[in-house]
Motif scaffolding. Structure first.
Motif, mmCIF file in Angstrom:
data_model
loop_
_atom_site.group_PDB
_atom_site.id
_atom_site.type_symbol
_atom_site.label_atom_id
_atom_site.label_comp_id
_atom_site.label_asym_id
_atom_site.label_seq_id
_atom_site.Cartn_x
_atom_site.Cartn_y
_atom_site.Cartn_z
ATOM 1 N N TRP A 59 -15.196 80.838 -11.772
ATOM 2 C CA TRP A 59 -15.625 79.558 -12.115
ATOM 3 C C TRP A 59 -14.512 79.043 -13.232
ATOM 4 O O TRP A 59 -14.709 79.471 -14.644
ATOM 5 C CB TRP A 59 -16.940 79.439 -12.679
ATOM 6 N N THR A 80 -15.266 73.556 -9.594
ATOM 7 C CA THR A 80 -15.287 74.305 -8.214
ATOM 8 C C THR A 80 -15.596 75.865 -8.487
ATOM 9 O O THR A 80 -14.861 76.316 -9.546
ATOM 10 C CB THR A 80 -14.057 74.019 -7.429
ATOM 11 N N VAL A 81 -16.345 76.504 -7.818
ATOM 12 C CA VAL A 81 -16.609 77.908 -7.940
ATOM 13 C C VAL A 81 -15.982 78.657 -6.612
ATOM 14 O O VAL A 81 -16.334 77.817 -5.558
ATOM 15 C CB VAL A 81 -18.167 77.867 -8.056
ATOM 16 N N LYS A 100 -11.990 81.273 -17.567
ATOM 17 C CA LYS A 100 -12.763 81.237 -16.398
ATOM 18 C C LYS A 100 -13.804 82.048 -16.831
ATOM 19 O O LYS A 100 -13.636 83.075 -17.652
ATOM 20 C CB LYS A 100 -11.830 81.646 -15.175
ATOM 21 N N ALA A 123 -19.382 72.672 -8.066
ATOM 22 C CA ALA A 123 -20.610 73.064 -8.972
ATOM 23 C C ALA A 123 -21.523 71.977 -9.230
ATOM 24 O O ALA A 123 -21.040 70.656 -9.496
ATOM 25 C CB ALA A 123 -19.959 73.534 -10.105
ATOM 26 N N HIS A 127 -26.190 74.251 -11.564
ATOM 27 C CA HIS A 127 -25.240 75.077 -11.779
ATOM 28 C C HIS A 127 -24.578 75.265 -13.256
ATOM 29 O O HIS A 127 -24.312 76.208 -13.890
ATOM 30 C CB HIS A 127 -24.156 75.137 -10.519
ATOM 31 N N LYS A 128 -24.291 73.971 -13.618
ATOM 32 C CA LYS A 128 -23.549 73.944 -14.934
ATOM 33 C C LYS A 128 -24.649 74.377 -16.059
ATOM 34 O O LYS A 128 -24.289 74.953 -16.994
ATOM 35 C CB LYS A 128 -23.035 72.483 -14.947
ATOM 36 N N LEU A 131 -24.386 78.254 -16.153
ATOM 37 C CA LEU A 131 -23.438 78.606 -16.771
ATOM 38 C C LEU A 131 -23.576 78.500 -18.317
ATOM 39 O O LEU A 131 -23.258 79.177 -19.193
ATOM 40 C CB LEU A 131 -22.327 77.895 -16.152
#
Length: 276
Positions: A59, A80-81, A100, A123, A127-128, A131
């Motif tokens: 990521w 983008t993952v 990353k 993402a 998802h963020k 993270l």
């Protein structure tokens, strides 16, 4: 009306337990084995034809990284993952310094037989959030024992992979049985006869079936499993080379070194050094 003839026992005959009923759904087990998850700031990222036995999730936090597979370059973009399955041979370059988040993981012997390549997914806000939670945990590493959210994050993207990624798994059930048996007993001195008996085959039929289904003899597959696990331990543990050889059924350090050089083009020490 229920069909009483369909009632079955879900414990072995002779057991002291009594559990009877209808098995309406039976799905296979799944594994998510997180090997490492980190954020890294890179001034240079030059990998040459890397090929490892575990998945990678990348990521990117900013532009700068490029992954090349079979002559095709993919520029890693923030937001983008990217997933790269095990045994994908790839190289990388940097256009400029970048950072990353990455994760190395395994999904078990069946799911790790995914089609090589690089798979990109956008993402989402959810998802963020995951993270950001991992990044917060990373700020206080001494107090974190199990970053469970990393499993959740990996699972979110693995389930987005297209069905075509798993086509290689459609093997004869006897081959899968033999492969699972080998993978679960890496430290033992397994013989072709033991593997064949577990799969319900003669040695001759086992060899023929493996040649037909995976184009390799079973003992070669067993060696691959042993080297895969040895590589994983070299990269993600501090175990000695001698201990890794013994754990993985590779006899001794000398034999381990010879097999790794022959099939992975590196000595155990050099393979470990690459990860540092």
């Amino acid at each position: 009306m229920s069909n009483t003839s369909a009632i079955l026992s879900v414990v072995p005959v002779g057991s002291a337990h009594r559990v009877q009923g209808h098995r309406s759904v039976a799905l296979p087990g799944v594994t998510v084995d997180i090997l490492t998850t980190r954020k890294i700031e890179l001034q240079q990222w030059e990998l040459r034809r890397l090929n490892d036995p575990y998945w990678r999730l990348y990521w990117p936090m900013q532009d700068g990284g490029v992954v090349e597979i079979d002559g095709v370059s993919t520029v890693l973009k923030p937001g983008t993952v990217y997933l790269i399955p095990p045994r994908t041979t790839f190289s990388t370059t940097t256009r400029r310094p970048f950072s990353k988040w990455y994760c190395h993981f395994n999904l078990g012997p069946a799911a790790d037989r995914a089609s090589p390549g690089i798979y990109a997914f956008s993402a989402t806000a959810a998802h963020k959030t995951m993270l950001n939670e991992l990044i917060k945990l990373g700020a206080k590493p001494q107090s974190v024992r199990f970053p469970w959210v990393s499993i959740q994050l990996v699972s979110e993207f693995v389930k987005k992979l297209p069905a075509s990624v798993w086509e290689q798994q459609r093997l004869d059930a006897r081959v899968l049985r033999a492969m699972e048996f080998m993978n679960q007993h890496l430290g033992l001195k397994l013989t072709a006869d033991q593997i064949a008996r577990h799969a319900g085959l003669s040695v001759r039929n086992l060899n023929h079936l493996f040649k037909e289904e995976v184009n390799q003899p079973p003992m070669r597959i067993l060696l691959d499993y042993r080297l895969d696990e040895a590589c994983r331990l070299l990269r993600h543990t501090d175990d000695s080379i001698e201990a890794i050889a013994e754990t993985c059924g590779l006899v001794n350090r000398h034999y381990f070194s010879r097999m790794l050089r022959q099939y992975r083009n590196a000595s155990p020490a050099a393979y470990r050094e690459e990860s540092l």
